[in-house]
Design an enzyme around this catalytic site. Structure first.
Site, PDB file in Angstrom:
ATOM      1  N   HIS A  19       0.835  -1.197   0.000  1.00 12.93           N
ATOM      2  CA  HIS A  19       0.000   0.000   0.000  1.00 12.93           C
ATOM      3  C   HIS A  19       0.873   1.251   0.000  1.00 12.93           C
ATOM      4  O   HIS A  19       2.090   1.193   0.193  1.00 12.93           O
ATOM      5  CB  HIS A  19      -0.940  -0.025   1.200  1.00 12.93           C
ATOM      6  CG  HIS A  19      -2.004  -1.069   1.096  1.00 12.93           C
ATOM      7  ND1 HIS A  19      -3.004  -1.217   2.035  1.00 12.93           N
ATOM      8  CD2 HIS A  19      -2.241  -2.022   0.159  1.00 12.93           C
ATOM      9  CE1 HIS A  19      -3.803  -2.204   1.679  1.00 12.93           C
ATOM     10  NE2 HIS A  19      -3.356  -2.712   0.555  1.00 12.93           N
ATOM     11  N   GLU A  46       1.300   3.694   2.061  1.00 14.37           N
ATOM     12  CA  GLU A  46       2.043   3.991   3.284  1.00 14.37           C
ATOM     13  C   GLU A  46       3.339   3.175   3.361  1.00 14.37           C
ATOM     14  O   GLU A  46       4.376   3.680   3.809  1.00 14.37           O
ATOM     15  CB  GLU A  46       1.180   3.682   4.512  1.00 14.37           C
ATOM     16  CG  GLU A  46      -0.129   4.443   4.573  1.00 14.37           C
ATOM     17  CD  GLU A  46      -1.297   3.683   3.955  1.00 14.37           C
ATOM     18  OE1 GLU A  46      -2.388   3.729   4.529  1.00 14.37           O
ATOM     19  OE2 GLU A  46      -1.101   3.046   2.882  1.00 14.37           O
ATOM     20  N   CYS A  71      -1.606  -1.780   7.391  1.00 11.70           N
ATOM     21  CA  CYS A  71      -0.638  -0.678   7.425  1.00 11.70           C
ATOM     22  C   CYS A  71      -0.501  -0.054   8.812  1.00 11.70           C
ATOM     23  O   CYS A  71       0.523   0.575   9.115  1.00 11.70           O
ATOM     24  CB  CYS A  71      -1.050   0.403   6.423  1.00 11.70           C
ATOM     25  SG  CYS A  71      -0.908  -0.129   4.701  1.00 11.70           S
ATOM     26  N   TRP A  79     -16.071  10.585 -37.574  1.00 11.42           N
ATOM     27  CA  TRP A  79     -15.879  11.161 -36.251  1.00 11.42           C
ATOM     28  C   TRP A  79     -16.609  12.486 -36.096  1.00 11.42           C
ATOM     29  O   TRP A  79     -16.453  13.400 -36.907  1.00 11.42           O
ATOM     30  CB  TRP A  79     -14.395  11.378 -35.979  1.00 11.42           C
ATOM     31  CG  TRP A  79     -13.565  10.142 -36.143  1.00 11.42           C
ATOM     32  CD1 TRP A  79     -12.678   9.881 -37.138  1.00 11.42           C
ATOM     33  CD2 TRP A  79     -13.575   8.990 -35.301  1.00 11.42           C
ATOM     34  NE1 TRP A  79     -12.120   8.646 -36.963  1.00 11.42           N
ATOM     35  CE2 TRP A  79     -12.650   8.073 -35.843  1.00 11.42           C
ATOM     36  CE3 TRP A  79     -14.272   8.654 -34.138  1.00 11.42           C
ATOM     37  CZ2 TRP A  79     -12.395   6.836 -35.255  1.00 11.42           C
ATOM     38  CZ3 TRP A  79     -14.030   7.419 -33.563  1.00 11.42           C
ATOM     39  CH2 TRP A  79     -13.112   6.530 -34.118  1.00 11.42           C
ATOM     40  N   ARG A 128     -10.676   6.272 -20.330  1.00 12.91           N
ATOM     41  CA  ARG A 128     -10.748   4.823 -20.485  1.00 12.91           C
ATOM     42  C   ARG A 128      -9.744   4.121 -19.568  1.00 12.91           C
ATOM     43  O   ARG A 128     -10.035   3.071 -18.993  1.00 12.91           O
ATOM     44  CB  ARG A 128     -10.444   4.425 -21.933  1.00 12.91           C
ATOM     45  CG  ARG A 128     -11.621   4.462 -22.875  1.00 12.91           C
ATOM     46  CD  ARG A 128     -11.196   3.910 -24.228  1.00 12.91           C
ATOM     47  NE  ARG A 128     -12.285   3.966 -25.195  1.00 12.91           N
ATOM     48  CZ  ARG A 128     -12.168   3.613 -26.458  1.00 12.91           C
ATOM     49  NH1 ARG A 128     -10.995   3.190 -26.915  1.00 12.91           N
ATOM     50  NH2 ARG A 128     -13.201   3.696 -27.274  1.00 12.91           N
ATOM     51  N   LEU A 171     -12.379  -0.339 -28.834  1.00  9.16           N
ATOM     52  CA  LEU A 171     -12.526  -0.157 -27.379  1.00  9.16           C
ATOM     53  C   LEU A 171     -11.257  -0.525 -26.617  1.00  9.16           C
ATOM     54  O   LEU A 171     -11.311  -1.122 -25.543  1.00  9.16           O
ATOM     55  CB  LEU A 171     -13.715  -0.984 -26.850  1.00  9.16           C
ATOM     56  CG  LEU A 171     -15.066  -0.747 -27.531  1.00  9.16           C
ATOM     57  CD1 LEU A 171     -16.137  -1.599 -26.869  1.00  9.16           C
ATOM     58  CD2 LEU A 171     -15.462   0.717 -27.511  1.00  9.16           C
ATOM     59  N   ARG A 224      -4.554   2.674 -26.148  1.00  7.96           N
ATOM     60  CA  ARG A 224      -3.502   2.702 -27.157  1.00  7.96           C
ATOM     61  C   ARG A 224      -2.340   3.573 -26.695  1.00  7.96           C
ATOM     62  O   ARG A 224      -2.512   4.479 -25.876  1.00  7.96           O
ATOM     63  CB  ARG A 224      -4.059   3.233 -28.486  1.00  7.96           C
ATOM     64  CG  ARG A 224      -5.156   2.353 -29.067  1.00  7.96           C
ATOM     65  CD  ARG A 224      -5.649   2.862 -30.401  1.00  7.96           C
ATOM     66  NE  ARG A 224      -6.401   4.106 -30.287  1.00  7.96           N
ATOM     67  CZ  ARG A 224      -7.705   4.171 -29.973  1.00  7.96           C
ATOM     68  NH1 ARG A 224      -8.380   3.061 -29.718  1.00  7.96           N
ATOM     69  NH2 ARG A 224      -8.315   5.338 -29.917  1.00  7.96           N
TER      70      ARG A 224
END
Length: 341
Positions: free
Chosen positions: A55, A57, A94, A180, A194, A214, A217
């Protein structure tokens, strides 16, 4: 009475910057950042990189030891965006490491949203004589973990609906005007959002018409697996030659046929998916808004008047409203982002 100084807010903001590095890589855990401060200087930094790993910490304490030697954290202050964990999971709690390091104070952005754990870690720290201040930059800290918080309290993934339209509300252009609606800059911006999500969902209509990839990239794909790609369709007869079934990432494609949107989201949530980016057409988006299943909207508006036959909302009447609005120019387009009220 807690005393919060401008310095506390400044250091907590540094911790938030660290935490943002984990967006998209920590699920089903939340992204968390931490810094350790002594004598007015940051002596260690850390962020949670992925589920099952140390984690924030622990990374920060390790950073202190590497830079300044064992014991250097004694008497220092830990700034962390989320309440330190108090129970054993895939990694040790932690709280024990914080106590062992001899930290004198802990400043926390927000408490654990899990009702089974909320506040317990802070109580354990106080019982050890460690000063605790909580709720510093709380709104920003909650924003960082909004996917995790929603999933841990409802079982459902956070739904971020993304769409694009012309100024007069069309989601497609006339035949021959190109694929587009928005600019390349806006499409690149979509990659940023995304990357943060566990899954991307489209409806069967969008899948058949657009044959989308989808995928993440370029730089956005670095350091994480591709998100799940979910097709929600009432008709199981889907084009088998489309990219989602034939490309290199076809093993990341899921088809939910015959399920309602709520059933689909419930199934994804039970599999540990904490966030879904809905990139559907107007019909599924309208339904999702009407069902109260959209948590956040990102709308790209192109400076174009007139479009194809498809409109964003295909019926009369208001189906949703937004709060906490952010308006930004992206390339030639306008991005409107807000939580669904």
């Amino acid at each position: 009475m807690q005393t919060v100084t401008p310095a506390d807010e400044g250091y907590l903001r540094e911790a938030l910057t660290e935490g943002c590095k984990g967006l998209g890589t920590t699920s089903p855990n939340p992204p968390v950042g931490a810094v350790i401060v002594k004598d007015g200087k940051i002596i260690g930094r850390g962020w949670h990189e992925r589920a099952g790993g140390p984690h924030a910490e622990i990374f920060a304490l390790g950073d202190v030891a590497r830079q300044h030697g064992p014991g250097a954290a004694r008497g220092a202050t830990l700034y962390v965006t989320l309440e330190p964990c108090s129970t054993q999971g895939r990694t040790p709690a932690c709280i024990g490491a914080i106590i062992s390091a001899g930290l004198a104070r802990v400043v926390v952005g927000t408490t654990d949203p899990n009702p089974l754990h909320a506040g317990k870690g802070l109580d354990l720290l106080r019982a050890e004589g460690i000063a605790v201040t909580s709720g510093v930059l709380e709104n920003e800290s909650r924003e960082l973990i909004r996917f995790f918080s929603h999933h841990i309290t409802t079982g459902l993934p956070w739904v971020l609906a993304k769409t694009a339209m012309t100024l007069d509300g069309h989601t497609t252009l006339p035949p021959g005007s190109g694929q587009w609606v928005t600019s390349k800059e806006a499409r690149d911006d979509v990659q940023f959002w995304r990357r943060q999500c566990d899954a991307i969902m489209v409806g069967g209509e969008t899948f058949r018409r657009d044959n989308p990839a989808l995928t993440l990239r370029g730089k956005w794909a670095e350091g994480r697996v591709q998100p799940w790609r979910v097709v929600l369709s009432s008709d199981p007869d889907l084009p088998e030659a489309h990219q989602l079934f034939t490309d290199f990432h076809s093993n990341r494609t899921i088809v939910h046929d015959g399920l309602s949107l709520r059933e689909s989201l419930t199934r994804l949530g039970s599999q540990g998916v904490t966030s879904v980016m809905l990139e559907s057409g107007g019909r599924l988006l309208t339904h999702a808004l009407e069902e109260g299943l959209v948590n956040e909207m990102i709308l790209y508006i192109a400076p174009v008047l007139g479009g194809g036959e498809n409109r964003l909302i295909r019926r009369e009447g208001i189906v949703g409203s937004l709060r906490d609005i952010e308006v930004t120019t992206i390339g030639t387009d306008i991005r409107v982002r807000g939580k669904v009220a």
